[in-house]
Scaffold this motif. Sequence first.
Motif, PDB file in Angstrom:
ATOM      1  N   LEU A 182      33.419  36.545  47.812  1.00  0.00           N
ATOM      2  CA  LEU A 182      32.080  37.142  47.444  1.00  0.00           C
ATOM      3  C   LEU A 182      32.154  38.447  48.061  1.00  0.00           C
ATOM      4  N   THR A 183      31.985  38.302  49.534  1.00  0.00           N
ATOM      5  CA  THR A 183      31.621  39.225  50.570  1.00  0.00           C
ATOM      6  C   THR A 183      32.867  40.302  50.501  1.00  0.00           C
ATOM      7  N   ARG A 184      33.931  39.805  50.218  1.00  0.00           N
ATOM      8  CA  ARG A 184      35.249  40.671  50.521  1.00  0.00           C
ATOM      9  C   ARG A 184      34.893  41.715  49.081  1.00  0.00           C
ATOM     10  N   LEU A 185      34.782  41.044  47.929  1.00  0.00           N
ATOM     11  CA  LEU A 185      34.435  42.000  46.934  1.00  0.00           C
ATOM     12  C   LEU A 185      33.449  42.949  46.853  1.00  0.00           C
ATOM     13  N   LEU A 186      32.358  42.585  47.528  1.00  0.00           N
ATOM     14  CA  LEU A 186      31.095  43.452  47.590  1.00  0.00           C
ATOM     15  C   LEU A 186      31.555  44.595  48.307  1.00  0.00           C
ATOM     16  N   ALA A 187      32.433  44.532  49.273  1.00  0.00           N
ATOM     17  CA  ALA A 187      32.865  45.524  50.356  1.00  0.00           C
ATOM     18  C   ALA A 187      34.029  46.407  49.690  1.00  0.00           C
ATOM     19  N   ASP A 188      34.301  46.084  48.854  1.00  0.00           N
ATOM     20  CA  ASP A 188      35.683  46.767  48.097  1.00  0.00           C
ATOM     21  C   ASP A 188      35.152  48.095  47.607  1.00  0.00           C
ATOM     22  N   PRO A 189      36.023  49.237  47.930  1.00  0.00           N
ATOM     23  CA  PRO A 189      35.813  50.593  47.518  1.00  0.00           C
ATOM     24  C   PRO A 189      35.770  50.740  46.112  1.00  0.00           C
ATOM     25  N   ARG A 229      46.053  34.255  45.920  1.00  0.00           N
ATOM     26  CA  ARG A 229      46.905  35.190  45.419  1.00  0.00           C
ATOM     27  C   ARG A 229      45.863  36.474  45.067  1.00  0.00           C
ATOM     28  N   ALA A 230      44.896  36.154  44.628  1.00  0.00           N
ATOM     29  CA  ALA A 230      43.910  37.334  43.992  1.00  0.00           C
ATOM     30  C   ALA A 230      43.334  37.932  45.391  1.00  0.00           C
ATOM     31  N   LEU A 231      43.070  37.126  46.442  1.00  0.00           N
ATOM     32  CA  LEU A 231      42.612  38.206  47.607  1.00  0.00           C
ATOM     33  C   LEU A 231      43.658  39.087  48.150  1.00  0.00           C
ATOM     34  N   LEU A 232      44.971  38.409  48.185  1.00  0.00           N
ATOM     35  CA  LEU A 232      46.168  39.143  48.576  1.00  0.00           C
ATOM     36  C   LEU A 232      46.313  40.306  47.743  1.00  0.00           C
ATOM     37  N   ALA A 233      46.015  40.282  46.621  1.00  0.00           N
ATOM     38  CA  ALA A 233      46.052  41.382  45.672  1.00  0.00           C
ATOM     39  C   ALA A 233      45.167  42.475  45.832  1.00  0.00           C
ATOM     40  N   LEU A 234      44.041  42.061  45.977  1.00  0.00           N
ATOM     41  CA  LEU A 234      42.930  42.989  46.526  1.00  0.00           C
ATOM     42  C   LEU A 234      43.299  43.828  47.603  1.00  0.00           C
ATOM     43  N   GLU A 235      44.046  43.191  48.624  1.00  0.00           N
ATOM     44  CA  GLU A 235      44.497  43.682  50.008  1.00  0.00           C
ATOM     45  C   GLU A 235      45.429  44.640  49.705  1.00  0.00           C
ATOM     46  N   LYS A 252      45.142  46.104  38.406  1.00  0.00           N
ATOM     47  CA  LYS A 252      45.636  44.848  38.941  1.00  0.00           C
ATOM     48  C   LYS A 252      44.500  44.546  39.702  1.00  0.00           C
ATOM     49  N   ARG A 253      43.790  45.425  40.453  1.00  0.00           N
ATOM     50  CA  ARG A 253      42.767  44.952  41.725  1.00  0.00           C
ATOM     51  C   ARG A 253      41.627  44.553  40.703  1.00  0.00           C
ATOM     52  N   THR A 254      41.416  44.947  39.496  1.00  0.00           N
ATOM     53  CA  THR A 254      40.053  44.639  38.827  1.00  0.00           C
ATOM     54  C   THR A 254      40.469  43.058  38.072  1.00  0.00           C
ATOM     55  N   GLU A 255      41.803  42.999  37.611  1.00  0.00           N
ATOM     56  CA  GLU A 255      42.197  41.789  37.257  1.00  0.00           C
ATOM     57  C   GLU A 255      42.127  40.650  38.584  1.00  0.00           C
TER      58      GLU A 255
END
Length: 327
Positions: free
Chosen positions: A50-57, A11-17, A24-27
Amino acid sequence: MTDDWRAERDRALLALERERDPAKRTEAAELLFHLAAEDASRAPELSEALTRLLADPQVAVRRMAVGMATAVLPADELPGFLAARLADEESLVRVEAAGRLADLSRPDCRGTLARALEDPVFEVRFEAARGMASLKHPSGLEVLVQALDEDLMRFRALGALAELGDVRALPAVQRLFRRWLLPAFDKTQAAGVLAKLGDSEGAGWLVKRTERRRWNWAQDRALAVELCGEVKADGALERLRAILDDKKDNCRGAAARGLGRLGDPKALPWLLSLLDEPGVPEDYRLDAAEGLWLLGIPEGRERVRAVLPAFSQEARAELSELIQEMP
């Protein structure tokens, strides 16, 4: 139940997407970090996150990724990972990386921390200075002294100066201690630094602050109680025992930890008595166990190992971490 955390991860990864709201993205990033921190066995399955978070804008998400790395990556990979983050263009990410690097207290990180002392952003230099202090290196002394004027950094700066133990900081800490309307926690922490640097005024303040009076009911009294033992203030043994024996005193736990830091073998039976006291709250028993472990007497440590299974899961985890840190 074992899959519940995986559903939260997804759910968290989906929210980031999908989410555009930065809060909400920070949460969502915070949730991923907490999932990793709660259980080390989850690390292999969270490495992709972790890889996904590191590439986040979003800067806040990348900053959270740096913290998450400390729970996901193997210990031997952390220094290199954090060093790379110190090159991030965003200062918030560099601050997080420098702080996490400082907390490692690893001698092989000294060169990286030294380079971070040259960062254009003061907050990054401060974190690097903390790390250097933990390695007993004085190169960040000036930065730590400067941080005494920053409300949000002062308490940690004092802690780092105490760890460094460089008497050149004494005049600055004395000025701070005597400052009018200094917050209570900061003043008590400053008193502890003074005592460690050889100024008896600090130890005197700590002993006085341990007294249970109407004017000093504040929470910093517990800090003063523990520091009395840590700095080995005159009269600390008797004072801490009196607090430990007073069943109405809410600083009994702090007194137990303080006695452990004081290191006087006379405290062994007193700490054992609190550990075995019928009906005593688990927090106090945990403090007694910590005090016994800090005291370092084999008999006390064996007793701690024996009672470890009787603690709650959370308390066992906390105590086990202490045992690992102080073998």
